[in-house]
Design a protein around this motif. Structure first.
Motif, PDB file in Angstrom:
ATOM      1  N   GLY A  89      11.583  -8.165  -3.833  1.00  0.00           N
ATOM      2  CA  GLY A  89      12.865  -8.192  -4.530  1.00  0.00           C
ATOM      3  C   GLY A  89      13.909  -7.322  -3.863  1.00  0.00           C
ATOM      4  O   GLY A  89      13.710  -6.790  -2.759  1.00  0.00           O
ATOM      5  N   LEU A  90      15.034  -7.149  -4.517  1.00  0.00           N
ATOM      6  CA  LEU A  90      16.144  -6.352  -4.001  1.00  0.00           C
ATOM      7  C   LEU A  90      16.700  -5.467  -5.097  1.00  0.00           C
ATOM      8  O   LEU A  90      16.617  -5.794  -6.285  1.00  0.00           O
ATOM      9  N   GLU A  91      17.297  -4.383  -4.681  1.00  0.00           N
ATOM     10  CA  GLU A  91      17.980  -3.504  -5.631  1.00  0.00           C
ATOM     11  C   GLU A  91      19.298  -4.155  -6.068  1.00  0.00           C
ATOM     12  O   GLU A  91      19.865  -4.979  -5.337  1.00  0.00           O
ATOM     13  N   PRO A  92      19.815  -3.780  -7.250  1.00  0.00           N
ATOM     14  CA  PRO A  92      21.057  -4.405  -7.749  1.00  0.00           C
ATOM     15  C   PRO A  92      22.223  -4.275  -6.777  1.00  0.00           C
ATOM     16  O   PRO A  92      23.022  -5.199  -6.623  1.00  0.00           O
ATOM     17  N   GLU A  93      22.350  -3.122  -6.092  1.00  0.00           N
ATOM     18  CA  GLU A  93      23.483  -2.953  -5.177  1.00  0.00           C
ATOM     19  C   GLU A  93      23.375  -3.869  -3.969  1.00  0.00           C
ATOM     20  O   GLU A  93      24.385  -4.255  -3.369  1.00  0.00           O
ATOM     21  N   ALA A  94      22.150  -4.239  -3.573  1.00  0.00           N
ATOM     22  CA  ALA A  94      21.978  -5.143  -2.432  1.00  0.00           C
ATOM     23  C   ALA A  94      22.237  -6.590  -2.818  1.00  0.00           C
ATOM     24  O   ALA A  94      22.556  -7.420  -1.958  1.00  0.00           O
ATOM     25  N   MET A  95      22.124  -6.904  -4.101  1.00  0.00           N
ATOM     26  CA  MET A  95      22.344  -8.281  -4.543  1.00  0.00           C
ATOM     27  C   MET A  95      23.793  -8.709  -4.351  1.00  0.00           C
ATOM     28  O   MET A  95      24.060  -9.880  -4.077  1.00  0.00           O
TER      29      MET A  95
ATOM     30  N   THR B  45      18.689  -7.624   5.128  1.00  0.00           N
ATOM     31  CA  THR B  45      17.708  -6.589   4.769  1.00  0.00           C
ATOM     32  C   THR B  45      16.451  -6.722   5.618  1.00  0.00           C
ATOM     33  O   THR B  45      15.515  -5.941   5.443  1.00  0.00           O
TER      34      THR B  45
ATOM     35  N   ARG C  89      17.319 -11.698 -10.038  1.00  0.00           N
ATOM     36  CA  ARG C  89      16.063 -10.941  -9.984  1.00  0.00           C
ATOM     37  C   ARG C  89      15.125 -11.462 -11.060  1.00  0.00           C
ATOM     38  O   ARG C  89      15.532 -11.687 -12.196  1.00  0.00           O
TER      39      ARG C  89
END
Length: 519
Positions: A457-463, A473, A500
């Motif tokens: 997955g990804l962190e919210p800021e990377a989305m 990434t 997510r």
């Protein structure tokens, strides 16, 4: 076209007498002579008629060369002459009858003055509006031509009288008719942006050089414009190509706005230079093609397996076929079965090679009805080995009865391949590797393809920057795959987003309009 009076041409707002020269001097002289003749006849003629009412003609004639204050002074002068004529004419007739004629004459003068003042006020408003519109026409940054279609309308009416049943079909089939209509069109004016667009020195050269800027593509667009005019549409828009006076090709978006009243025959044609936008679109297509080839390079193992598997089966079956035929009593049924399997495996290999050729070739995108479930099946078959080599499990949930989407099959396959490759790479270090591809119909009627993984997955800021070009990434990644996916999906009138999952991983949602809605 009549030029609007300006300070440079001698017109000064508030001046009593406008600038007039040459043949325009005749009207003031005739007006003065008529006023003098009316005064003499009214004053010295023994006839018992209200001759002074003819001063109304003098007042209306003065509108042609005087401003509002000048017309008012002429009206006062005519009223004064009427009173003088009344006083002098008392010796010829009785007081009461002469007074009645004077009142009628003064009333006519007053009415004519009011009408003249209102006419001049309306004319001033129109003149000011024309001046503002002409200023906007000249200074606006969009190339605009003012075209007169009067003679084209007459030709259409003549064809209708001759009984032409379908003018649209006639214009589509008769190239000479289109050229005749183009020749009948008259360019009234061109603004500064139009002059710059065609590389002319001034508006006169831009208008005179119109035949030189036409190309075969331009004529086809004019044909479509003439069809829109013949069918009474309010506007027209289409992309075409022009050639400047210097011979350079320019891609333009041509739009036309036809008068809504159906009476006027002039129309405004605007052209927006999209040459750079066209070059950008070609660069995007080239980049998408390169990305597709690079992605297939990453699937070398899977592709080799897809081709090797049927070839190995062909070798096995051909050896078995030879053995069945080499027996003392050839087993023809068994040999025939082997030959059938060989043909089937050869077709399978040919199918794999053909799909790879389709994905790697560089052709113009096409818009045809495409079955979304078939796209998923084709990509899943192509990537089957790649998914297995990464220790992942693929699950497909395909909704039955989905409508087709209007799009390019190869480009849609590219989007799905990119999303699935990203999902596989995102699950490289995950303990559970499940890839799910699902198709469904949204409540709004769109066809939705979802690609879900169980990766990190990804962190919210990377989305937020997931679809931004050159942001990635992945180590060694270019950051173009998802950006290209978004460009392709949006070019198909659709939307793409990522969310997510509740537990782990991401889900990509691709929503595309159904073919019926996209048509």
């Amino acid at each position: 076209m009549t030029a609007t009076p300006t300070a440079a041409s001698g017109f000064r707002p508030g001046a009593t007498l406008r600038a007039w020269a040459g043949r325009d001097r005749l009207l003031p002289l005739l007006t003065g002579a008529l006023a003098l003749a009316i005064f003499q006849f009214d004053t010295f003629s023994p006839m018992k008629i209200a001759v002074a009412v003819l001063y109304a003609i003098v007042i209306l004639m003065s509108v042609g060369f005087l401003d509002r204050r000048g017309v008012l002074l002429v009206a006062l002068g005519c009223g004064g002459l009427t009173i003088i004529g009344f006083l002098v004419g008392l010796r010829h007739t009785g007081f009461e009858a002469h007074l009645l004629r004077g009142i009628v004459s003064l009333s006519a003068i007053a009415i004519a003055t009011v009408l003249a003042q209102r006419s001049q006020a309306a004319t001033a408003v129109l003149r000011d509006s024309e001046r503002r519109w002409r200023g906007i026409f000249r200074s606006v940054g969009v190339a605009i031509w003012e075209e007169d279609f009067t003679r084209v309308h007459r030709l259409f009416e003549e064809l209708a009288r001759q009984g032409v049943p379908d003018l649209r079909r006639r214009l589509e089939d008769d190239h000479r008719l289109v050229e005749r209509c183009i020749a009948l069109m008259r360019t009234v004016d061109a603004n500064d942006a139009a002059v710059r667009l065609v590389g002319a020195a001034d508006a006169a050269e831009a208008i005179a050089g119109r035949p030189r800027i036409f190309l075969p593509e331009t004529v086809r667009t004019w044909r479509d414009l003439l069809i829109a005019l013949a069918e009474g549409r309010p506007s027209f828009a289409g992309e075409t190509v022009l050639q400047t006076i210097g011979g350079q090709r320019r891609s333009v978006l041509l739009t036309a706005t036809f008068p809504a009243d159906g009476v006027r025959s002039t129309a405004l044609l605007s052209a927006v230079d999209i040459t750079e936008r066209q070059a950008l679109a070609e660069a995007r297509a080239e980049l998408a093609h390169v990305s597709r080839v690079v992605t297939l390079g990453e699937l070398t193992t899977s592709i080799a397996h897809e081709v090797k598997q049927p070839l190995a089966a062909i070798v096995t079956d051909s050896q078995a076929c030879l053995r069945w035929l080499d027996r003392p009593v050839p087993a023809l049924d068994e040999a025939r079965a082997c030959a059938g399997r060989i043909a089937g495996q050869a077709n399978r290999a040919d199918h794999v090679v053909q799909r790879l050729r389709d994905l790697t070739r560089k052709v113009e995108p096409e818009r045809v009805p495409v079955d979304p479930n078939t796209v998923v099946d084709d990509v899943a078959e192509l990537m089957q080995r790649e998914i297995a080599d990464h220790g992942a499990a693929l699950r497909t949930r395909l909704a039955p009865g989905l409508p087709p989407v209007a799009g390019d099959r190869i480009q849609l396959q590219q989007v799905l391949i990119n999303l699935m490759v990203n999902a596989i790479q995102a699950m490289a270090t995950a303990p559970r590797r499940e890839l799910t591809v699902e198709t469904l119909r949204s409540p709004t009627g769109e066809v939705v393809v979802q690609v879900a993984d169980s990766g990190v997955g990804l962190e919210p800021e990377a989305m937020a920057g997931l679809f931004t070009p050159f942001r990635t990434t992945k180590p060694g990644g270019m950051g173009l795959g998802l950006s290209i996916c978004r460009s392709i999906v949006e070019a198909h009138g659709g939307r793409i987003r990522a969310s997510r999952n509740a537990d782990v991983g991401l889900t990509f949602h691709v929503a595309l309009p159904a073919a019926r809605a996209a048509a």
